[in-house]
Scaffold this active site. Sequence first.
Site, mmCIF file in Angstrom:
data_model
loop_
_atom_site.group_PDB
_atom_site.id
_atom_site.type_symbol
_atom_site.label_atom_id
_atom_site.label_comp_id
_atom_site.label_asym_id
_atom_site.label_seq_id
_atom_site.Cartn_x
_atom_site.Cartn_y
_atom_site.Cartn_z
ATOM 1 C CG ASP A 38 -11.327 11.227 11.179
ATOM 2 O OD1 ASP A 38 -11.580 12.312 10.629
ATOM 3 O OD2 ASP A 38 -10.364 10.505 10.857
ATOM 4 C CG HIS A 98 -10.057 13.419 7.602
ATOM 5 N ND1 HIS A 98 -9.873 12.432 8.547
ATOM 6 C CD2 HIS A 98 -8.874 13.505 6.929
ATOM 7 C CE1 HIS A 98 -8.653 11.957 8.457
ATOM 8 N NE2 HIS A 98 -8.026 12.584 7.477
ATOM 9 C CG ASN A 127 0.252 13.371 5.220
ATOM 10 O OD1 ASN A 127 0.436 12.168 5.245
ATOM 11 N ND2 ASN A 127 -0.951 13.917 5.334
ATOM 12 C CB ALA A 140 2.210 6.951 14.108
ATOM 13 C CB VAL A 153 0.652 3.071 17.837
ATOM 14 C CG1 VAL A 153 -0.072 3.491 16.570
ATOM 15 C CG2 VAL A 153 0.006 3.703 19.060
ATOM 16 C CB SER A 200 -5.547 10.385 6.750
ATOM 17 O OG SER A 200 -5.384 11.242 7.830
#
Length: 388
Positions: free
Chosen positions: A141, A174, A265, A276, A281, A328
């Site tokens: 991140d 974040h 999103n 993803a 995953v 997230s």
Amino acid sequence: MNPSTFVSWLHEAMEGSEGTEKRHIIRFLNDRDYVAFARQIGRQRKSLPRLHQIQPLRVIRAISCTLRTGIEAVSAPFIRSIEPDTRIKLHALGHASSALPSGEEKKSPVKAVIPWGVRHIRAPQAWGKSRGERVRIGVIDTGVDYTHPDLRHCLSRGVNILNRQLPPIDDNGHGTHIAGTIAAYTRHRGIIGVAPQAVLHPVKAFDQHGGAFVSNIIGGIDWCVSNGVDIINMSFGMKTYSKALEAAVLSAYRNGIIVVASSGNEGNQAEVDYPARLRQVIAVGATTRKGRIAPFSNIGKQINIYAPGEKVYSTWLRGKYHELSGTSMATSHVTGVIALMLARKPDLKPLRIKNLLRKHARYLVKSRKTITGAKEIHAFRSVSAVSK
């Protein structure tokens, strides 16, 4: 073309490419060819100064560097592929490109708080069985605020992929927010995360504006594999497929690391972001306080599990707190639950974890956006299903 000739060609191909952001990932065919190239780089580094700009990606036998446009077509017997080094973005809504102004941050609560998402997934009920003890989590991140009082207990050695000489300090917010949902803990004033005794290894791959290249992510995965973490949290994604990124994820998966990633999103029914979308995953979508799929969350059969992602309250920079929404945030809840499970039974494999999460999740409340079979994570049931 032999390794020596290739190194000279590479040095010329890098010339004049500065500032164009035409970064590429060059993958070698096998370990022998990669090692031969690395040795040749060492021999010619003094005479060819631009070679210092090359970023090694050992986990997939590759390098990243800036090249002139159109260079993808080059062929050599020891080169597997050359692909553009794509940009990748964080999956948080309403998140500024850099740290939020102090007026939008929140001070420490007057007493210990369990955020709504942690309570919603029934994590407190699971703490009698597991608190994530000694489970090691790589958080790829923006870094983390090492001084935050709710995180000091859980933070361990990490790495700054952008500058290996510096620690992985968060200059965006974040990563600190993600860390809090996973493992924050306080006895007095502050918040408690899903797995308060897990160990976090911050991997700073994103800059202060929340930007990163695929090669930065691969470098982070490389570090996580080399340092034997149990879980990798990846709260980011992109629309384009990358062979290099898939190879890195596959390497982590084959090493028994559980990889958890956010779906995106855009509120799309069929489009789940990479990484993803990769089958190795655990793909995560977001839900609201009412247990429905969040309007912003991508949905689809490729999503394995949903988790709280609406107005999630967590740790922030300078010892403060902040609410963020996004897949997230949902991903960090799932990572925390997996840590609870692994603390109870460390030898669980990635596929087994994925199946257990699905089997013991609860069906989502019916709504216009709900798809057949969509389930929300349930910490207590998932942990209870894992025998010591």
